[in-house]
Write an enzyme that holds these catalytic residues in place. Sequence first.
Site, mmCIF file in Angstrom:
data_model
loop_
_atom_site.group_PDB
_atom_site.id
_atom_site.type_symbol
_atom_site.label_atom_id
_atom_site.label_comp_id
_atom_site.label_asym_id
_atom_site.label_seq_id
_atom_site.Cartn_x
_atom_site.Cartn_y
_atom_site.Cartn_z
ATOM 1 N N ALA A 13 16.304 8.885 3.044
ATOM 2 C CA ALA A 13 17.659 8.940 3.609
ATOM 3 C C ALA A 13 17.924 10.183 4.458
ATOM 4 O O ALA A 13 18.908 10.226 5.192
ATOM 5 C CB ALA A 13 18.696 8.855 2.499
ATOM 6 N N LYS A 19 19.005 8.201 9.767
ATOM 7 C CA LYS A 19 20.235 8.601 10.447
ATOM 8 C C LYS A 19 20.443 7.868 11.772
ATOM 9 O O LYS A 19 21.566 7.511 12.127
ATOM 10 C CB LYS A 19 20.298 10.117 10.624
ATOM 11 C CG LYS A 19 19.415 10.669 11.693
ATOM 12 C CD LYS A 19 19.686 12.146 11.961
ATOM 13 C CE LYS A 19 18.707 12.605 13.020
ATOM 14 N NZ LYS A 19 18.313 13.972 12.941
ATOM 15 N N LYS A 145 6.457 -0.435 9.506
ATOM 16 C CA LYS A 145 5.140 0.011 9.924
ATOM 17 C C LYS A 145 5.095 1.544 9.938
ATOM 18 O O LYS A 145 6.151 2.169 9.998
ATOM 19 C CB LYS A 145 4.811 -0.565 11.301
ATOM 20 C CG LYS A 145 5.575 0.046 12.467
ATOM 21 C CD LYS A 145 4.780 -0.126 13.730
ATOM 22 C CE LYS A 145 5.214 0.810 14.781
ATOM 23 N NZ LYS A 145 6.501 0.562 15.394
ATOM 24 N N ASP A 232 1.106 1.074 17.908
ATOM 25 C CA ASP A 232 2.545 1.324 17.855
ATOM 26 C C ASP A 232 3.342 0.111 18.350
ATOM 27 O O ASP A 232 4.408 -0.183 17.836
ATOM 28 C CB ASP A 232 2.870 2.552 18.715
ATOM 29 C CG ASP A 232 4.306 3.033 18.545
ATOM 30 O OD1 ASP A 232 4.751 3.128 17.387
ATOM 31 O OD2 ASP A 232 4.979 3.288 19.562
ATOM 32 N N HIS A 237 4.563 -5.715 17.778
ATOM 33 C CA HIS A 237 5.638 -6.353 18.554
ATOM 34 C C HIS A 237 5.112 -7.402 19.545
ATOM 35 O O HIS A 237 5.593 -8.519 19.596
ATOM 36 C CB HIS A 237 6.449 -5.308 19.329
ATOM 37 C CG HIS A 237 7.009 -4.212 18.463
ATOM 38 N ND1 HIS A 237 7.398 -4.419 17.169
ATOM 39 C CD2 HIS A 237 7.254 -2.892 18.713
ATOM 40 C CE1 HIS A 237 7.856 -3.276 16.656
ATOM 41 N NE2 HIS A 237 7.771 -2.336 17.572
ATOM 42 N N ARG A 344 6.497 -13.550 30.739
ATOM 43 C CA ARG A 344 6.410 -14.329 31.976
ATOM 44 C C ARG A 344 5.376 -15.429 31.827
ATOM 45 O O ARG A 344 4.181 -15.151 31.699
ATOM 46 C CB ARG A 344 5.995 -13.446 33.161
ATOM 47 C CG ARG A 344 7.114 -12.584 33.620
ATOM 48 C CD ARG A 344 6.774 -11.703 34.783
ATOM 49 N NE ARG A 344 7.975 -10.936 35.017
ATOM 50 C CZ ARG A 344 8.865 -11.212 35.971
ATOM 51 N NH1 ARG A 344 8.667 -12.183 36.825
ATOM 52 N NH2 ARG A 344 9.966 -10.495 36.064
HETATM 53 C C1 BG6 Z 1 8.958 1.089 17.770
HETATM 54 C C2 BG6 Z 1 7.886 2.016 18.288
HETATM 55 O O1 BG6 Z 1 8.409 0.190 16.863
HETATM 56 O O2 BG6 Z 1 9.541 0.389 18.834
HETATM 57 C C3 BG6 Z 1 8.464 2.954 19.313
HETATM 58 O O3 BG6 Z 1 7.345 2.765 17.213
HETATM 59 C C4 BG6 Z 1 9.202 2.199 20.393
HETATM 60 O O4 BG6 Z 1 7.448 3.744 19.882
HETATM 61 C C5 BG6 Z 1 10.183 1.207 19.780
HETATM 62 O O5 BG6 Z 1 9.895 3.133 21.176
HETATM 63 C C6 BG6 Z 1 10.836 0.324 20.819
HETATM 64 O O6 BG6 Z 1 11.880 -0.405 20.253
HETATM 65 P P1 BG6 Z 1 13.072 -0.939 21.159
HETATM 66 O O7 BG6 Z 1 13.873 -1.798 20.223
HETATM 67 O O8 BG6 Z 1 13.812 0.243 21.655
HETATM 68 O O9 BG6 Z 1 12.447 -1.710 22.266
#
Ligand code: BG6
Length: 489
Positions: A13, A19, A145, A232, A237, A344
């Site tokens: 926290a 935060k 992660k 990352d 993602h 795309r």
């Molecule tokens: C995070 C990464 O998972 O996603 C960061 O660790 C990145 O490096 C971020 O900046 C991007 O998230 P968003 O929602 O701002 O596109």
Amino acid sequence: DFQYPHTFVLLGASGDLAKKKIYPTIWYLYRDNLLPKNTKFIGYARTKQTLEDVKEKSKKYIKVRPGDESKLKEFWEANDYVSGSYDKRVDYEFLNQHISKSEKGPVANRIFYLAVPPTVFEDVTVNIRNACVSIKGYTRVIIEKPFGRDDESSEKLSSHLAGLFKEEQIYRIDHYLGKEMVQNLMTIRFANQIFSPSWNRENIASILISFKEPFGTEGRGGYFDSFGIVRDVMQNHLLQILSLVAMEKPVTLNPNDIRDEKVKVLRHIKPIDLKNLLVGQYVGNPNGQGEEKLGYLDDPTVPKDSVTPTYAVAVIYIDNSRWQGVPFILRCGKALNERKAEVRVQYKDVPGDIFEGHTKRNELVIRVQPGEALYLKLMSKSPGMKFDLMETELDLTYSMRYREADVPDAYERLILDVFTGTQMHFVRNDELKEAWRIFTPVLKKLETERIKPLPYMYGSRGPREADAKLAESDFKYSGSYKWQKPSLD
Ligand code: BG6
């Protein structure tokens, strides 16, 4: 379940994520009356501080609209802060007593959000299991992660977790799964007859999934350097988006049916070959302003000879009957010219051209951010006497079409899903395993051979060589198309 007491415990926290992201998120959920009425929030961390300090630190990130003041006061009254170690059971026993105080009645549920560094992850989970699980309701844990840094370490973490909690209790966050347009992918694909029949290798030339950010690592260099952009952003993602774009239609919308399909499509992907990966690292722009002047290696928390990529393009092939031979290009980078995340889908050239080579490829663009949009680039006759072709689009830009709509933040949706027990937008153990299988060998190769990333300037489009990579992967960019912002009246 919503009538019973709930406790949301935020471990870590006092940290940055708490935060900047988690406190604001639980406030918005609370403000909008989306959470069970009787929800208490407890922050837990090593830092000795008071709730006042927590409030103060997150103030800057919490949006308060005029009229919300009394609700905000109520929110903080439902909050508490407990400091304790991460590794001592007695501290968690104390936390447990603290939680129990507000758990009157026959049922009480608990959610633990782990915003803690990976180094204490094992201790924290063991102690929650031993001292803090609910004895009269559910216990769910939300984790962030990094889920390891390769197949082996991730597997170790997974079996550690599996020894403590059931898969139904574990919510692995990939916040891209909480984004509006990522959630829309299944609807676009499976609720439109116009797309379904053409969503394959016969019609689609290539698919580009990209993520761009206009800033560098800025203070996160310590974490970033041992991970790099592939871990990352790309391995999680972008690969999540890829699975939603490429998977077969699930049997039902049941979360496990969906995740079964996501795993299945990943299983058709071979580990990435080094020749299908291009990596870059940003250097300072001598003519830039402030941060732009600084390259990745100028970050004091980054070793001077680091070869960690801050930019990457990977070309992935899915060896199944729908996609064989179609390049899926994943591209991501920091310190680029803009903030953008989009998909795309580029269709093939029209066969039997009668327009003397003037036709351009159709492209379905799904813009995740900024400004959600779905548009289809197509050719049309230019209006008027002439019989000329022009590039135009069918455009669904959310800010134009849904002016009143309020698109919730990814974290808001995902945390609410944990309260309601919906695992659809969370990463299942076997998905994670496949993701690491695909990426680990090439990451190891980059690291053991210390492959030097291509330099690109802060604020640029990335290394020049990346354009050639796209072109050789059958993604055509002509630069002739211009999107025109529709006028508001
Ligand atoms: C995070 C990464 O998972 O996603 C960061 O660790 C990145 O490096 C971020 O900046 C991007 O998230 P968003 O929602 O701002 O596109």
